[in-house]
Design an enzyme around this catalytic site. Structure first.
Site, short mmCIF file in Angstrom:
data_model
loop_
_atom_site.label_atom_id
_atom_site.label_comp_id
_atom_site.label_asym_id
_atom_site.label_seq_id
_atom_site.Cartn_x
_atom_site.Cartn_y
_atom_site.Cartn_z
N GLU A 228 33.57 3.99 7.96
CA GLU A 228 34.00 2.63 7.59
C GLU A 228 32.81 1.67 7.55
O GLU A 228 32.72 0.81 6.67
CB GLU A 228 35.05 2.10 8.59
CG GLU A 228 36.43 2.71 8.39
CD GLU A 228 37.36 2.48 9.58
OE1 GLU A 228 36.99 1.68 10.48
OE2 GLU A 228 38.43 3.11 9.61
N SER B 131 17.19 17.78 4.77
CA SER B 131 18.08 17.50 3.63
C SER B 131 18.02 18.63 2.59
O SER B 131 18.95 18.80 1.81
CB SER B 131 17.68 16.19 2.95
OG SER B 131 17.62 15.16 3.88
N HIS C 93 32.36 14.96 0.40
CA HIS C 93 31.08 15.58 0.77
C HIS C 93 30.27 14.60 1.61
O HIS C 93 29.76 14.95 2.67
CB HIS C 93 30.30 15.98 -0.49
CG HIS C 93 28.85 16.24 -0.21
ND1 HIS C 93 28.45 17.35 0.49
CD2 HIS C 93 27.74 15.53 -0.49
CE1 HIS C 93 27.12 17.31 0.62
NE2 HIS C 93 26.67 16.23 0.05
N SER C 94 30.14 13.39 1.10
CA SER C 94 29.42 12.35 1.84
C SER C 94 29.97 11.02 1.34
O SER C 94 30.96 10.98 0.62
CB SER C 94 27.91 12.44 1.59
OG SER C 94 27.62 12.01 0.27
#
Lengths: 320, 451
Positions: free
Chosen positions: B128, B214, B343-344
């Site tokens: 959020e 990453s 996913h993100s």
């Protein structure tokens, strides 16, 4: 390896076969298969495993059969080895050495002949060393293995077969060279020639010929491409007022370009002539011997460039 | 090549040739034989060399005896039946009869459950915060809490974890505090990563949890390297790496499994097969029976586990750890699960998969609810404990965000440190120039940079 049990060597054919160029001769016998590891043929695999081992306390020396094959592993060299200390805020150091022959050998074509000095030297986090003589090889490799940062160590296949005189100091077990310091191989006053690896030998030969014609050339063996010894280069140029850079790699974004910028930034007012840049031809390496010779710098190219810098004009066209 | 060479190191030399098992003699000089590849001097089965009379029936080949057959038989691309999946709890949190699993104490079970709920609540609130524009990026673990927390519970603190980016639960289990998570996501000066990594890319040496990479799957080979290091030091620990179904397509996965098998490295590979690599479903990722079958091809012992069953994950990881360390071998675990979240924060997964699918996994197969039912059946948890936990967590997390947001950002010096162990002169020069410029022209630079 005898000084630190955490040092181990891994790569293709480094153990039983003693290295594709016999560089690891006798090591398997001396240190055993746990510390001299023959690996499956996967550059990305053993580079990644090496980086992981370095993350967790070991000091791997990873051999590429040629640096051309390091392209299969470049993600581990750049994204993992070079960046991890920074990304982890200093929590993960990566004391690893990637070594092997780099640049042109003879008659081995495009995929065995490229120089990667400027590729790796453009990346923060890496140190890039390139020895010329036996003294360099011994002193710099020891420095590389002891260094806490990842080091790319660019050797030369043709120099493996060349002998150099060595002093007793160099043979002493405590001998080591500092990273980031260039060596003035020959002092001179008329023109500075920078070179690394095999090109140092060419530059010295060129200096011999130039001396006979009354030009005194100072030859700088860079030894360390990153960090680059800008102060030694600039001090020399401020003395000679002329600069020729020599490398076997491609000209664009090359080591010579970086040296040229450094001199223009720091010593522009001292220059009496445009900087001359000698580099490999801007083409993949051809196989045929006559074309190959045209694609790599020759001693004559260095001589002509030095003469141009010293206002003893030789038109570029005469080079052919 | 190492395998072949090892055979030559063997003291017992048996003669057997490439084509058949005659007693033809060959030189046993390693290099000569390496290059000719004509004979294998010794294999694991060579204690009982095959007699000449049998040479038409079998070949003695490195790795064992291989029978000759007259039929031309291609291996099928798939097994007749898919590899079964180990589970301990059914969908209602009831123990399945006849199961074998490692019993979890009440104390451990309560911590496992609490951490799963904490992880989910943290994900919800941080997600959020990203939607409100307070942080740039976030990635949730929703739906995969059991894999995170139960695997961490089954490991020892000495085991080195090489995560992907959906394993914050492992770090939570190991004691990384909610404030530390928040400090990282808000990249303030207390972030132990000095504000250098994207949000949710945690790392902590203290917790034996390597900084998140990453680049997909590079951590898999790093884990093998660390395992090799642990093995050389004869430590009572293994390394553990996590990755997704998509990551198993990277070359690093294959190289790592092969190297781990060959170097006999104590490493556990945990694949979270959650069905989706961003928008790519597993049917577009591979055509094998998932990831578990790939282990055998590399000589790696493997198991498929219900990833939404915390007890099954706990038991499988503990058994894998035992085998990895005592037998010096890698183990592959494929945990079947589902990425309930996007996913993100960079994608909206309802654009590429049906909302009903997400909803079914969220409701009917929720790993947290399943574990809670089992806990309640044991009398270890109840509704009151649940509401206390949830309310406390929400307040605590909102507070950590406020604190993290109010703390100043990392100082300018942190831009330059850790590129090298000792900064080289060009970097020191750059830092000096920047400081001088800032002092000279303060009005041109933002105020939130502390020198």
């Amino acid at each position: 390896m005898s000084a630190d049990p955490k040092v181990f060597l891994m790569g293709e054919e480094v153990g039983e076969y003693q290295g594709a160029y016999k560089i690891s001769k006798g090591l398997l016998e001396k240190y055993g298969p746990e510390r001299v590891l023959d690996t499956p043929i996967t550059e990305a695999g053993f580079s990644g495993i090496g980086v992981g081992a370095a993350y967790y306390g070991l000091r791997p020396v990873v051999e590429f059969m040629t640096f051309n094959f390091s392209m299969q592993a470049i993600d581990h060299i750049i994204n993992s080895a070079a960046k991890s200390n920074y990304m982890s805020a200093g929590q993960i150091s990566v004391p690893i050495v990637f070594r092997g022959p780099n640049g042109a050998a003879a008659g081995v074509g495009a995929q065995h002949s490229q120089c990667y000095a400027s590729w790796y030297a453009s990346c923060p986090g890496l140190k890039v060393l390139s020895p010329y003589s036996s003294e360099d090889a011994r002193g710099l490799l020891k420095a590389a293995i002891r260094d806490p940062d990842p080091v790319v160590f660019l050797e030369n296949e043709l120099l493996y077969g060349e002998s150099f005189p060595v002093s007793a100091e160099v043979l002493d077990s405590s001998f080591c060279l500092p990273i980031g310091k260039a060596k003035i191989e020959r002092e001179g006053k008329d023109v500075t020639i920078t070179a690394f690896s095999k090109m140092v030998g060419y530059a010295l030969k060129a200096a011999d010929t130039l001396a006979k014609e009354g030009i005194s050339a100072e030859v700088i063996n860079l030894r360390s491409i990153r960090p680059l010894d800008r102060s030694t280069i600039n001090a020399s140029v401020r003395k000679t007022n002329r600069l020729v850079t020599v490398e076997e790699g491609f000209p664009q974004h090359g080591v010579g370009a970086e040296i040229c910028t450094s001199v223009i930034e720091e010593s522009f007012g001292y220059l009496d002539a445009p900087v001359e840049r000698i580099a490999g031809a801007d083409v993949p390496m051809p196989y045929a011997a006559n074309l190959e010779r045209m694609a790599v710098p020759q001693v004559e190219d260095i001589i002509r460039a030095a003469k141009r810098a010293c206002h003893r004009s030789v038109p570029v066209a005469a080079a052919a | 090549m190492r395998r072949f060479l090892n055979h030559f190191k063997s003291k017992t030399i048996h003669r057997s040739s490439w084509n058949s098992c005659t007693n033809e003699s060959h030189p046993h000089h390693p290099i000569a034989t390496l290059l000719s590849l004509r004979s294998f001097s010794s294999t694991t089965t060579a204690q009982n060399p095959i007699q000449d009379s049998n040479h038409n029936q079998a070949i003695d080949f490195p790795g064992g005896t291989i029978k000759f057959i007259p039929e031309m038989r291609f291996l099928s691309e798939s097994l007749e039946e898919r590899i079964p999946c180990y589970r301990v709890l059914d969908d209602n949190g009831q123990l399945i009869s006849g199961n074998n699993f490692v019993q979890v104490s009440e104390e451990v079970a309560v911590k496992m459950y609490t951490d799963m709920v904490t992880l989910r609540t943290m994900d919800t609130i941080f997600y959020e915060a990203q939607r409100q524009g307070r942080i740039s990026f976030y990635v949730t673990t929703i739906g995969e809490e059991a894999i995170n927390v139960a695997s961490a519970a089954a490991l020892s603190m000495d085991d080195v974890v090489f995560p992907q980016y959906r394993e914050a639960g492992v770090l939570l289990w190991r004691g990384f505090t909610l404030q530390e998570f928040a400090n990282q996501c808000f990249s303030n000066k207390y972030d132990n990563g000095k504000g250098r990594q994207m949000p949710a890319h945690y790392g902590s040496n203290k917790h034996n949890y390597l900084t998140v990479a990453s680049t997909i799957a590079t951590q898999i080979s790093h884990a093998v390297g660390a395992a090799y290091s642990l093995k050389m030091d004869k430590k009572d620990a293994c390394s553990v790496t996590f990755f997704g179904d998509g990551g198993s397509s990277e070359g690093d996965f294959h190289a790592a499994l092969n190297f781990a098998a060959v170097t006999e490295a104590p490493v556990i590979f945990i694949c979270r097969n959650n069905g989706w690599a961003i928008s790519t479903p597993i049917s577009d990722q591979f055509r094998s029976d998932g990831v578990v079958v790939k282990g055998q091809a590399y000589g790696v012992r493997s198991i498929r586990v219900d990833g939404n069953d915390a007890l099954a994950i706990y038991s499988a990881v503990q058994a894998a750890r035992q085998m990895a360390i005592t037998e010096g071998r890698p183990i592959l675990i494929e945990a079947l699960t589902y990425r309930v979240g996007h996913h993100s924060t960079s994608d909206d997964s309802t654009k590429y998969r049906p909302a009903s699918e997400i909803e079914w996994w969220r409701m009917a197969r929720d790993p947290v609810a399943r574990f809670r039912k089992w806990m309640e059946g044991n009398g270890w948890w109840n509704g009151m404990a649940e509401s206390e936990l949830i309310n406390g967590l929400r307040q605590q997390l909102l507070h950590t965000i406020q604190v993290a947001e109010s703390v100043e950002k990392p100082p300018l010096a942190d831009l330059f440190t850790d590129v090298y162990d000792v900064p080289p002169s060009n970097l020191r020069d750059q830092e000096q120039w920047l400081k001088e410029t800032l002092e000279k022209h303060p009005q041109d630079y933002p105020e939130n940079i502390s020198v």
